[in-house]
Scaffold this motif. Structure first.
Motif, PDB file in Angstrom:
ATOM      1  N   THR A  28       0.800  -1.209   0.000  1.00  0.00           N
ATOM      2  CA  THR A  28       0.000   0.000   0.000  1.00  0.00           C
ATOM      3  C   THR A  28       0.839   1.269   0.000  1.00  0.00           C
ATOM      4  OG1 THR A  28      -0.139  -0.059   2.419  1.00  0.00           O
ATOM      5  CG2 THR A  28      -1.915  -1.127   1.168  1.00  0.00           C
ATOM      6  N   PHE A  29       2.111   1.159  -0.336  1.00  0.00           N
ATOM      7  CA  PHE A  29       3.006   2.321  -0.308  1.00  0.00           C
ATOM      8  C   PHE A  29       2.432   3.474  -1.104  1.00  0.00           C
ATOM      9  CE2 PHE A  29       6.762   4.817  -0.212  1.00  0.00           C
ATOM     10  CZ  PHE A  29       6.960   5.308  -1.497  1.00  0.00           C
ATOM     11  N   SER A  30       1.867   3.175  -2.258  1.00  0.00           N
ATOM     12  CA  SER A  30       1.411   4.242  -3.150  1.00  0.00           C
ATOM     13  C   SER A  30       0.251   5.041  -2.578  1.00  0.00           C
ATOM     14  CB  SER A  30       1.016   3.661  -4.511  1.00  0.00           C
ATOM     15  OG  SER A  30      -0.059   2.764  -4.359  1.00  0.00           O
ATOM     16  N   THR A  31      -0.365   4.554  -1.524  1.00  0.00           N
ATOM     17  CA  THR A  31      -1.491   5.283  -0.926  1.00  0.00           C
ATOM     18  C   THR A  31      -1.052   6.208   0.211  1.00  0.00           C
ATOM     19  OG1 THR A  31      -1.983   3.564   0.713  1.00  0.00           O
ATOM     20  CG2 THR A  31      -3.011   3.347  -1.466  1.00  0.00           C
ATOM     21  N   TYR A  32       0.212   6.156   0.576  1.00  0.00           N
ATOM     22  CA  TYR A  32       0.722   6.952   1.694  1.00  0.00           C
ATOM     23  C   TYR A  32       1.377   8.236   1.203  1.00  0.00           C
ATOM     24  CZ  TYR A  32       0.118   3.126   5.018  1.00  0.00           C
ATOM     25  OH  TYR A  32      -0.414   2.165   5.822  1.00  0.00           O
ATOM     26  N   ALA A  33       1.122   9.315   1.911  1.00  0.00           N
ATOM     27  CA  ALA A  33       1.953  10.497   1.763  1.00  0.00           C
ATOM     28  C   ALA A  33       3.281  10.217   2.458  1.00  0.00           C
ATOM     29  CB  ALA A  33       1.268  11.707   2.397  1.00  0.00           C
ATOM     30  N   MET A  34       4.342  10.821   1.962  1.00  0.00           N
ATOM     31  CA  MET A  34       5.672  10.566   2.506  1.00  0.00           C
ATOM     32  C   MET A  34       6.337  11.872   2.903  1.00  0.00           C
ATOM     33  SD  MET A  34       5.925   7.283   2.410  1.00  0.00           S
ATOM     34  CE  MET A  34       7.671   7.114   2.806  1.00  0.00           C
ATOM     35  N   GLY A  35       7.131  11.789   3.945  1.00  0.00           N
ATOM     36  CA  GLY A  35       7.831  12.979   4.395  1.00  0.00           C
ATOM     37  C   GLY A  35       9.259  12.673   4.786  1.00  0.00           C
ATOM     38  N   TRP A  36      10.070  13.704   4.779  1.00  0.00           N
ATOM     39  CA  TRP A  36      11.433  13.641   5.311  1.00  0.00           C
ATOM     40  C   TRP A  36      11.530  14.638   6.469  1.00  0.00           C
ATOM     41  CZ3 TRP A  36      15.201  10.227   4.102  1.00  0.00           C
ATOM     42  CH2 TRP A  36      15.089   9.513   2.909  1.00  0.00           C
ATOM     43  N   PHE A  37      12.144  14.171   7.541  1.00  0.00           N
ATOM     44  CA  PHE A  37      12.415  14.998   8.706  1.00  0.00           C
ATOM     45  C   PHE A  37      13.901  14.884   9.029  1.00  0.00           C
ATOM     46  CE2 PHE A  37       8.140  16.034  10.371  1.00  0.00           C
ATOM     47  CZ  PHE A  37       7.368  15.259   9.522  1.00  0.00           C
ATOM     48  N   ARG A  38      14.396  15.782   9.843  1.00  0.00           N
ATOM     49  CA  ARG A  38      15.801  15.697  10.260  1.00  0.00           C
ATOM     50  C   ARG A  38      15.947  16.148  11.708  1.00  0.00           C
ATOM     51  NH1 ARG A  38      18.474  20.438   6.417  1.00  0.00           N
ATOM     52  NH2 ARG A  38      17.489  22.254   7.445  1.00  0.00           N
ATOM     53  N   GLN A  39      16.977  15.594  12.327  1.00  0.00           N
ATOM     54  CA  GLN A  39      17.256  15.926  13.717  1.00  0.00           C
ATOM     55  C   GLN A  39      18.750  16.156  13.885  1.00  0.00           C
ATOM     56  OE1 GLN A  39      15.973  13.004  16.616  1.00  0.00           O
ATOM     57  NE2 GLN A  39      15.889  14.555  18.223  1.00  0.00           N
ATOM     58  N   ALA A  40      19.103  17.385  14.195  1.00  0.00           N
ATOM     59  CA  ALA A  40      20.489  17.728  14.473  1.00  0.00           C
ATOM     60  C   ALA A  40      20.778  17.455  15.952  1.00  0.00           C
ATOM     61  CB  ALA A  40      20.743  19.199  14.140  1.00  0.00           C
ATOM     62  N   PRO A  41      22.035  17.273  16.313  1.00  0.00           N
ATOM     63  CA  PRO A  41      22.377  16.989  17.717  1.00  0.00           C
ATOM     64  C   PRO A  41      21.848  18.065  18.652  1.00  0.00           C
ATOM     65  CG  PRO A  41      24.266  16.605  16.305  1.00  0.00           C
ATOM     66  CD  PRO A  41      23.225  17.242  15.435  1.00  0.00           C
ATOM     67  N   GLY A  42      21.194  17.619  19.724  1.00  0.00           N
ATOM     68  CA  GLY A  42      20.692  18.541  20.722  1.00  0.00           C
ATOM     69  C   GLY A  42      19.445  19.305  20.331  1.00  0.00           C
ATOM     70  N   THR A  43      18.818  18.920  19.217  1.00  0.00           N
ATOM     71  CA  THR A  43      17.614  19.626  18.781  1.00  0.00           C
ATOM     72  C   THR A  43      16.474  18.641  18.577  1.00  0.00           C
ATOM     73  OG1 THR A  43      17.996  19.450  16.387  1.00  0.00           O
ATOM     74  CG2 THR A  43      19.094  21.265  17.555  1.00  0.00           C
ATOM     75  N   GLU A  44      15.282  19.190  18.384  1.00  0.00           N
ATOM     76  CA  GLU A  44      14.126  18.353  18.100  1.00  0.00           C
ATOM     77  C   GLU A  44      14.129  17.956  16.623  1.00  0.00           C
ATOM     78  OE1 GLU A  44      10.982  20.322  21.299  1.00  0.00           O
ATOM     79  OE2 GLU A  44      10.745  20.642  19.157  1.00  0.00           O
ATOM     80  N   ARG A  45      13.421  16.888  16.328  1.00  0.00           N
ATOM     81  CA  ARG A  45      13.251  16.489  14.938  1.00  0.00           C
ATOM     82  C   ARG A  45      12.338  17.493  14.247  1.00  0.00           C
ATOM     83  NH1 ARG A  45      12.116  10.261  14.154  1.00  0.00           N
ATOM     84  NH2 ARG A  45      10.186  10.785  15.242  1.00  0.00           N
ATOM     85  N   ARG A  46      12.716  17.872  13.036  1.00  0.00           N
ATOM     86  CA  ARG A  46      11.987  18.917  12.323  1.00  0.00           C
ATOM     87  C   ARG A  46      11.658  18.488  10.900  1.00  0.00           C
ATOM     88  NH1 ARG A  46      12.159  23.453  15.387  1.00  0.00           N
ATOM     89  NH2 ARG A  46      13.868  23.660  16.887  1.00  0.00           N
TER      90      ARG A  46
END
Length: 123
Positions: A28-46
């Motif tokens: 069902t991959f094609s039915t999902y929206a996809m995102g990229w996030f990143r987390q630098a050291p000492g910070t929240e994931r954004r």
């Protein structure tokens, strides 16, 4: 259930490029929206970027607009993040995520996450 595995991270000099890939399991991959996030050291994931299930719409955080491109190949169950003109402040662990409903910037809207891949940009 969707399992996500990121690859393509590494060490690159400022101004260089990397392409991250996120391979997904499940029919069902094609039915999902996809995102990229990143987390630098000492910070929240954004949030970094997102793409709708049809690839008709893409969204980016302002700091990467014009440098990063998110895309997907539903036939290969893979989403990509092409990163150009990399800067030291792009250094982070990058995560891909899948959302059942719609592509958003909100982390809590995503249902499945990969383990992350490290991107390090040297100055």
């Amino acid at each position: 259930q969707v399992q996500l595995v990121e690859s393509g991270g590494g060490l690159v000099q400022a101004g260089g490029s990397l392409r991250l890939s996120c391979a997904a399991s499940g029919r069902t991959f094609s039915t999902y929206a996809m995102g990229w996030f990143r987390q630098a050291p000492g910070t929240e994931r954004r949030f970094v970027a997102a793409i709708t299930w049809s690839a008709g719409d893409t969204f980016y955080v302002n700091s990467v607009k014009g440098r990063f491109t998110i895309s997907r190949d539903n036939a290969k169950n893979t989403v990509y993040l092409q990163m150009n003109s990399l800067k030291p402040e792009d250094t982070a662990v990058y995560y891909c995520a899948a959302a059942r409903h719609k592509a958003t910037m909100a982390e809590h809207n995503y249902d499945y996450w990969g383990q992350g891949t490290q991107v390090t940009v040297s100055s």
